[in-house]
Motif scaffolding. Structure first.
Motif, PDB file in Angstrom:
ATOM      1  N   ARG A 165       0.818  -1.218   0.000  1.00  0.00           N
ATOM      2  CA  ARG A 165       0.000   0.000   0.000  1.00  0.00           C
ATOM      3  C   ARG A 165       0.856   1.274   0.000  1.00  0.00           C
ATOM      4  O   ARG A 165       0.353   2.361   0.237  1.00  0.00           O
ATOM      5  N   ASN A 166       2.154   1.115  -0.251  1.00  0.00           N
ATOM      6  CA  ASN A 166       3.084   2.259  -0.236  1.00  0.00           C
ATOM      7  C   ASN A 166       3.095   2.963   1.114  1.00  0.00           C
ATOM      8  O   ASN A 166       3.155   4.188   1.197  1.00  0.00           O
ATOM      9  N   LEU A 167       3.036   2.159   2.177  1.00  0.00           N
ATOM     10  CA  LEU A 167       3.117   2.692   3.530  1.00  0.00           C
ATOM     11  C   LEU A 167       4.442   2.276   4.159  1.00  0.00           C
ATOM     12  O   LEU A 167       4.999   1.228   3.826  1.00  0.00           O
ATOM     13  N   VAL A 168       4.923   3.092   5.046  1.00  0.00           N
ATOM     14  CA  VAL A 168       6.152   2.805   5.785  1.00  0.00           C
ATOM     15  C   VAL A 168       5.775   2.490   7.225  1.00  0.00           C
ATOM     16  O   VAL A 168       4.942   3.184   7.826  1.00  0.00           O
ATOM     17  N   GLY A 169       6.365   1.442   7.791  1.00  0.00           N
ATOM     18  CA  GLY A 169       6.109   1.091   9.183  1.00  0.00           C
ATOM     19  C   GLY A 169       7.406   0.998   9.964  1.00  0.00           C
ATOM     20  O   GLY A 169       8.364   0.369   9.503  1.00  0.00           O
ATOM     21  N   LYS A 170       7.459   1.635  11.113  1.00  0.00           N
ATOM     22  CA  LYS A 170       8.639   1.564  11.991  1.00  0.00           C
ATOM     23  C   LYS A 170       8.213   1.014  13.351  1.00  0.00           C
ATOM     24  O   LYS A 170       7.234   1.481  13.942  1.00  0.00           O
ATOM     25  N   THR A 171       8.947   0.023  13.839  1.00  0.00           N
ATOM     26  CA  THR A 171       8.638  -0.567  15.141  1.00  0.00           C
ATOM     27  C   THR A 171       9.051   0.388  16.258  1.00  0.00           C
ATOM     28  O   THR A 171      10.199   0.820  16.328  1.00  0.00           O
ATOM     29  N   ILE A 172       8.107   0.694  17.134  1.00  0.00           N
ATOM     30  CA  ILE A 172       8.389   1.575  18.278  1.00  0.00           C
ATOM     31  C   ILE A 172       8.919   0.751  19.442  1.00  0.00           C
ATOM     32  O   ILE A 172       9.932   1.067  20.037  1.00  0.00           O
ATOM     33  N   MET A 173       8.195  -0.301  19.779  1.00  0.00           N
ATOM     34  CA  MET A 173       8.658  -1.182  20.855  1.00  0.00           C
ATOM     35  C   MET A 173       8.025  -2.558  20.706  1.00  0.00           C
ATOM     36  O   MET A 173       7.027  -2.730  20.004  1.00  0.00           O
ATOM     37  N   GLU A 174       8.630  -3.548  21.359  1.00  0.00           N
ATOM     38  CA  GLU A 174       8.136  -4.920  21.355  1.00  0.00           C
ATOM     39  C   GLU A 174       8.055  -5.382  22.798  1.00  0.00           C
ATOM     40  O   GLU A 174       8.987  -5.139  23.580  1.00  0.00           O
ATOM     41  N   PHE A 175       6.968  -6.074  23.170  1.00  0.00           N
ATOM     42  CA  PHE A 175       6.740  -6.335  24.590  1.00  0.00           C
ATOM     43  C   PHE A 175       5.702  -7.445  24.782  1.00  0.00           C
ATOM     44  O   PHE A 175       4.846  -7.658  23.917  1.00  0.00           O
ATOM     45  N   PRO A 176       5.753  -8.160  25.923  1.00  0.00           N
ATOM     46  CA  PRO A 176       4.629  -9.019  26.313  1.00  0.00           C
ATOM     47  C   PRO A 176       3.589  -8.136  27.004  1.00  0.00           C
ATOM     48  O   PRO A 176       3.934  -7.123  27.615  1.00  0.00           O
ATOM     49  N   LEU A 177       2.336  -8.502  26.898  1.00  0.00           N
ATOM     50  CA  LEU A 177       1.292  -7.737  27.572  1.00  0.00           C
ATOM     51  C   LEU A 177       1.418  -7.900  29.085  1.00  0.00           C
ATOM     52  O   LEU A 177       1.879  -8.922  29.587  1.00  0.00           O
ATOM     53  N   GLN A 178       0.999  -6.865  29.797  1.00  0.00           N
ATOM     54  CA  GLN A 178       0.960  -6.889  31.257  1.00  0.00           C
ATOM     55  C   GLN A 178      -0.469  -6.623  31.713  1.00  0.00           C
ATOM     56  O   GLN A 178      -1.348  -6.344  30.896  1.00  0.00           O
ATOM     57  N   VAL A 179      -0.696  -6.706  32.999  1.00  0.00           N
ATOM     58  CA  VAL A 179      -2.036  -6.520  33.550  1.00  0.00           C
ATOM     59  C   VAL A 179      -2.085  -5.216  34.338  1.00  0.00           C
ATOM     60  O   VAL A 179      -1.238  -4.971  35.195  1.00  0.00           O
ATOM     61  N   VAL A 180      -3.087  -4.373  34.021  1.00  0.00           N
ATOM     62  CA  VAL A 180      -3.277  -3.140  34.775  1.00  0.00           C
ATOM     63  C   VAL A 180      -4.559  -3.277  35.588  1.00  0.00           C
ATOM     64  O   VAL A 180      -5.541  -3.867  35.141  1.00  0.00           O
ATOM     65  N   MET A 181      -4.529  -2.733  36.797  1.00  0.00           N
ATOM     66  CA  MET A 181      -5.676  -2.844  37.709  1.00  0.00           C
ATOM     67  C   MET A 181      -5.607  -1.742  38.754  1.00  0.00           C
ATOM     68  O   MET A 181      -4.586  -1.047  38.881  1.00  0.00           O
TER      69      MET A 181
END
Length: 312
Positions: free
Chosen positions: A163-179
């Motif tokens: 689609r002529n789009l550029v993608g840059k990875t900001i961060m990579e992570f496992p999900l955590q739990v917020v409460m």
């Protein structure tokens, strides 16, 4: 044929009537009626069937609408990519899926620009990852934020390239739990996954399939075991619900300590969530040399680094 006529067709098809389309476009109803009749006459086809229940697309109209939408999207994309914005003006449209820190970073960008610009016009839309990609490609938004399971990265990057789009990875992570900080499970530094079933879960409301949840959390994740589920699309409402629904929790990316503290929330690890997720910033290739896009990228990466380093 005029672009305005195509826009009328799209609006009438979307709204289901000329009256509603006229209100949406701030146009006089007779102007739209005349324009549609002239368009149909010049093309030699009938785009709409007029009925007591509104305007219904004919089979030829369905095909015409699809092509008209493509043309209008391309025109909007060209205008956004090549329009010259004055130096003393900030005009930006942002589409985001889920990333709280990313939109906070946009707030930082706006604050920086407000000190040197006379006019600011910024639109921020929360939506799904698929819709972000679609709207950036169509030129409706300048920059977008998406979240994907890392195992889907090759597929998504292939789609972006097509689609002529550029993608840059900001961060990579496992999900955590917020409460809430007073949640019974807040005492754990690493929450046993099986204990979460006893509490209401707040889920991002784009109704992702179970396979996406498995790819995001754990390959053995069973969506059906959770019986207390609240689907919410808006990020602000999600945070509000975490504060007000007793013992609610939510799977999230890294979050700003400032946001957590302000809302009496805590972030906890859950080792069960061993799959990685990837947040990306995307934009059109034609926008690569834009100073504004460069500023957006720089600000988001700086903000993300601080969130990961627990500095903010």
């Amino acid at each position: 044929m005029k672009i305005q006529q195509l826009e009328y067709v799209i609006a009438v098809a979307r709204e289901g009537s000329i009256t509603k389309a006229a209100k949406k476009l701030y146009q006089a109803q007779p102007n739209i009626s005349i324009a549609l009749k002239e368009l149909e006459a010049s093309l030699g086809i009938q785009i709409f069937n007029r009925s007591p229940n509104g305007m219904i697309l004919t089979p030829e109209g369905e095909e015409f609408l699809a092509r008209a939408q493509t043309i209008v999207d391309e025109m909007q994309s060209l205008e956004r990519d090549y329009a010259q914005t004055p130096e003393n003006e900030l005009k930006l449209k942002v589409a985001a899926a889920r990333s709280t820190y990313a939109t906070s970073a946009m707030g930082k960008l706006i604050s920086d620009y407000s000190e040197k610009t006379d006019k600011i016009e910024v639109h921020v839309m929360e939506t799904s990852t698929a819709k972000v990609m679609e709207d950036i490609c169509a030129g409706k938004y300048d920059i977008g934020f998406i979240r994907i399971p890392s195992t889907y990265a090759d597929m998504i990057e292939s789609r972006l390239k097509a689609r002529n789009l550029v993608g840059k990875t900001i961060m990579e992570f496992p999900l955590q739990v917020v409460m809430n900080m007073n949640h019974p499970l807040a005492q754990y530094e690493d929450i046993p996954y099986e204990l979460l079933y006893n509490y209401p879960e707040i889920i991002h409301g784009d109704d992702e399939p179970e396979m996406m949840r498995r790819a995001s959390i754990n390959q053995d994740y069973d969506d059906k075991r959770s019986t207390k589920r609240i689907f919410i699309y808006d990020r602000g409402t999600q945070i509000s619900m975490l504060k007000t629904v007793k013992n609610a929790y939510m799977w999230v990316s890294p979050m700003s300590q400032r946001v957590l503290k302000y809302n009496d929330l805590v972030l906890r690890k859950c080792s069960y969530a061993n799959n990685l997720n990837r947040d990306m910033i995307i934009y059109r290739k034609a926008s690569e040399n834009s100073t504004l896009i460069s500023d957006c990228i720089r600000t988001v990466f700086e903000y993300a680094d601080k969130v990961e380093g627990l500095e903010i």
